[in-house]
Design a protein around this motif. Structure first.
Motif, PDB file in Angstrom:
ATOM      1  N   SER A   2       0.842  -1.193   0.000  1.00  0.00           N
ATOM      2  CA  SER A   2       0.000   0.000   0.000  1.00  0.00           C
ATOM      3  C   SER A   2       0.876   1.242   0.000  1.00  0.00           C
ATOM      4  N   ILE A   3       0.514   2.208  -0.813  1.00  0.00           N
ATOM      5  CA  ILE A   3       1.193   3.493  -0.849  1.00  0.00           C
ATOM      6  C   ILE A   3       0.304   4.470  -0.082  1.00  0.00           C
ATOM      7  N   VAL A   4       0.843   4.979   1.044  1.00  0.00           N
ATOM      8  CA  VAL A   4       0.074   5.838   1.934  1.00  0.00           C
ATOM      9  C   VAL A   4       0.690   7.229   1.940  1.00  0.00           C
ATOM     10  N   TYR A   5      -0.163   8.230   1.794  1.00  0.00           N
ATOM     11  CA  TYR A   5       0.265   9.618   1.861  1.00  0.00           C
ATOM     12  C   TYR A   5      -0.552  10.328   2.930  1.00  0.00           C
ATOM     13  N   LYS A   6       0.125  10.817   3.952  1.00  0.00           N
ATOM     14  CA  LYS A   6      -0.531  11.524   5.057  1.00  0.00           C
ATOM     15  C   LYS A   6      -1.748  10.762   5.564  1.00  0.00           C
ATOM     16  N   ASP A   7      -1.498   9.503   5.892  1.00  0.00           N
ATOM     17  CA  ASP A   7      -2.493   8.607   6.475  1.00  0.00           C
ATOM     18  C   ASP A   7      -3.632   8.222   5.535  1.00  0.00           C
TER      19      ASP A   7
ATOM     20  N   ARG B 208       9.834   4.144   1.437  1.00  0.00           N
ATOM     21  CA  ARG B 208       9.241   5.209   2.250  1.00  0.00           C
ATOM     22  C   ARG B 208       7.715   5.100   2.266  1.00  0.00           C
ATOM     23  N   ALA B 209       7.125   4.935   1.100  1.00  0.00           N
ATOM     24  CA  ALA B 209       5.665   4.912   0.992  1.00  0.00           C
ATOM     25  C   ALA B 209       5.060   3.692   1.689  1.00  0.00           C
ATOM     26  N   ALA B 210       5.777   2.573   1.655  1.00  0.00           N
ATOM     27  CA  ALA B 210       5.261   1.333   2.246  1.00  0.00           C
ATOM     28  C   ALA B 210       5.660   1.169   3.712  1.00  0.00           C
TER      29      ALA B 210
END
Length: 161
Positions: free
Chosen positions: A60-65, A104-106
């Motif tokens: 999963s790629i998460v950006y600011k939760d 970083r994203a994961a």
């Protein structure tokens, strides 16, 4: 020999086990085959070595939760180390930058970028470690030691250094 749970293995030891499996696949098959063939062989080698892994793992790629996307990696080992096969069409520095971005994203700490189309597989394996935002290229052996000590950098190095 039973399965060794991820909590029992340090990042350094786990990376060494992964590189040993990659080396065995490369020794048996050699360079020049397709990624699909190497992926199948590595899947088998991980199973024989009782290394917990997921093939074509979706991260999963998460950006600011917020979940903003997904990406498949060749393998996710012990739920924490990504193994990605390098495609020859993309320059290595671009692929390394992409690998660090995926880490970083994961929210993972370690990834291996593998190119089987080399004479010596240790020269075909790049190891990325993620820590604080400062990036530098360094040897895999030093990075593994810093990982054990809780080093704060990120970077990509060779497995044979």
């Amino acid at each position: 020999m039973g399965h060794i749970h991820s909590s029992a293995l340090s990042d350094k030891v786990l990376v060494q086990n992964i590189v040993a499996a990659l080396s065995e696949v490369h020794t048996v098959l050699g360079p020049g085959l397709t990624d699909t063939v190497y992926e199948e062989a590595l899947d088998r080698e991980f199973s024989l070595r009782k290394i917990n892994h997921q093939r074509q793992a979706e991260i999963s790629i998460v950006y600011k939760d917020v979940l903003i996307g997904r990406h498949s990696v060749s393998f996710l080992v012990e739920g924490r180390v990504m193994v990605e096969f390098q495609t020859m069409q993309i320059p290595i520095d671009v692929y390394q930058a992409r690998l660090l971005a995926y880490l970083r994203a994961a929210h993972k700490r370690v990834a291996l970028l593998v190119d089987f189309n080399v004479a010596d597989i240790k020269k075909g394996v790049k190891i990325a470690y993620l820590g604080a935002p400062k990036a530098k290229e360094t040897s895999a052996r030093r990075r593994a030691a810093e990982s054990e000590e809780g080093g704060e950098d990120e970077g990509v190095g060779d497995s044979g250094s």
